[in-house]
Scaffold this active site. Structure first.
Site, mmCIF file in Angstrom:
data_model
loop_
_atom_site.group_PDB
_atom_site.id
_atom_site.type_symbol
_atom_site.label_atom_id
_atom_site.label_comp_id
_atom_site.label_asym_id
_atom_site.label_seq_id
_atom_site.Cartn_x
_atom_site.Cartn_y
_atom_site.Cartn_z
ATOM 1 N N LYS A 207 -5.093 -7.182 6.509
ATOM 2 C CA LYS A 207 -4.325 -5.815 5.831
ATOM 3 C C LYS A 207 -3.365 -6.552 4.707
ATOM 4 C CE LYS A 207 -2.260 -1.861 5.119
ATOM 5 N NZ LYS A 207 -2.937 -0.960 4.303
ATOM 6 N N CYS A 265 3.337 0.474 0.825
ATOM 7 C CA CYS A 265 2.598 -0.716 1.213
ATOM 8 C C CYS A 265 2.452 -2.005 0.138
ATOM 9 C CB CYS A 265 0.989 -0.296 1.167
ATOM 10 S SG CYS A 265 0.423 0.617 2.658
#
Length: 441
Positions: A207, A265
């Site tokens: 991720k 993010c």
């Protein structure tokens, strides 16, 4: 569908995952500490601006497949527990306190047979060294009594529901049995291929690798843009041509420059990688470099405003600047860590007369960016402005014709932070007497 799924943390990711699973006829319980979020879900309402999410939640609640509660004890009534709570950044370090708190609550109600899936973005070893020990305070043993895996969320805002049902799912368990249990759940629930990796920490790293890659590729685009401005080269043509080159299994894929990078993010995960490297005595340059490049773009955008006004024979301090678009991403109302906030702050410091307008951002969210009251509509934002700065490429702005723009703000400087006007549009702007300034062109 007899399987019950509890989603702990019903924000953007949690509500998207929960709504899609409910639509697949799973019995979904959204769990959140915020009573206003829970009450809204139970009325079939969401405040998150994600295409299709509101309709899906409304239908799933009406069908009886989705409900919400503030009571964490509800996890005991379900078979699968998906954790999607936030992991903010504090002083460039990951804050996993929400994950720990949620897992302590879950541990009190954990039962045999439970599958726990962590989807919150976390540094490697979080699932194994933080989550697992907390859950085993229940007296249950992982791999025997319950199962635990990490499966990263991979959603792009504005496309979340589609991508949830399209992208392969990465699965990494704390043991082989947990990996299989989680993979089987997703394969049955969404019918998607799963990528089984060696362990949870590998899945966690995947991720971070995704978001580091994206941030660095935007940084490449931004640095090419800065150089292209000086060389009288159109960076969009450079990028389009460069991206036509096959390399390996794919093509070169330089991403587009802009006013900056926002969201929770891309602005956070590279720092997670940097922090992790320092903790292991590894010296990395790229994560911090990419972040610094992208964080410099709001100030560069203000310089373009200043240069354009100077070309028009005006000073910034004596000008009226209309900022159109405050969200960090086109066609969304999301202002999380938006790069437009520092642009607005720089402009406020300059002493100019500042107007702001974004049809997709709520008035309350605008207050977190500036104390300036937003313009009531696009027309009032534009009227007589010396500079019009497009900082988000919303469709609402693209519907504005150049003739309308020139009539509302004659002779204005047009600064393009994310609209990517075509060559013909640029020519039209000149014919209309408008001065055009843009990142990289």
């Amino acid at each position: 569908m007899s399987i019950g799924v509890a989603v702990v943390g019903f924000g953007y990711v949690g509500s998207s995952v929960g709504a899609v699973l409910a639509d697949k006829r799973y019995q979904v319980t959204g769990i959140d500490t915020r009573s206003e979020v829970v009450d809204g879900i139970n009325r079939g309402e969401v405040t998150i601006n994600e295409p299709g999410l509101g309709d899906l939640v409304k239908q799933s609640v009406a069908d009886g497949h989705l409900q919400a509660t503030t009571d964490i004890a509800a996890v005991a009534e379900n078979d699968v527990i998906i954790v999607t709570v936030g992991t903010p950044m504090a002083d460039f370090e990951p804050d996993t306190s929400q994950v720990a708190a949620a897992c302590r609550d879950i541990a009190r109600h954990l039962r045999r047979g439970h599958l726990v899936i962590l989807k919150s973005t976390v540094p490697p070893f979080t699932t194994e060294e933080l989550v697992l020990p907390i859950l085993e305070t229940s007296g249950l043993e992982v791999g025997k009594d319950f199962f635990l895996a990490f499966c990263p969320e991979r959603l792009a805002e504005g496309k979340a529901l589609r991508e949830l049902q399209m992208l392969p799912i990465v699965v990494g368990g704390v043991d082989a049995a947990s990996t299989e249990k989680a993979a089987e759940f997703w394969e049955e629930a969404l019918g998607l291929p799963t990528i089984r990796v060696a362990n949870a920490r590998t899945a966690e790293m995947s991720k971070l690798a995704d978001n580091l890659w994206i941030d660095l590729n935007i940084a490449v685009g931004n640095e090419l843009a800065l150089l292209s401005e000086k060389l009288d080269i159109d960076v969009l043509e450079v990028i389009e041509a460069a991206n036509s080159l096959p390399k390996g299994k794919h093509h070169v894929n330089i991403l587009l420059p802009s006013v900056g990078v926002g969201g929770s993010c891309l602005t956070k995960d590279p720092w997670f990688v940097d922090h992790m490297a320092k903790n292991h005595d590894v010296s990395l340059s790229l994560p911090a470099t990419g972040r610094q490049i992208n964080d410099s773009m709001p100030r560069h955008t203000v310089r373009l405003i200043e240069e354009g006004l100077d070309a028009a024979g005006k000073s910034l301090a004596d000008s009226t600047v209309a900022v159109l678009g405050l969200a960090f991403k086109d066609n969304t109302g999301d202002i999380r860590l938006t790069p437009t906030k520092p642009v607005v702050a720089f402009l406020e410091e300059s002493g100019c007369t500042l107007r702001v307008f974004d049809p997709l951002v709520s008035d309350d969210d605008i207050k977190s960016i500036t104390d300036i009251a937003p313009a009531v509509d696009l027309e009032s934002a534009l009227e007589g402005a010396d500079c019009v700065a497009f900082l988000a490429g919303h469709d609402d702005f693209r519907r504005l014709t150049i003739a309308e723009l020139a009539a509302a703000a004659p002779g204005a400087v047009v600064v393009d932070g994310r609209m990517y006007f075509s060559r013909s549009h640029i020519d039209e702007l000149g014919v209309a007497g408008l001065i055009y300034r843009v990142i990289g062109r």
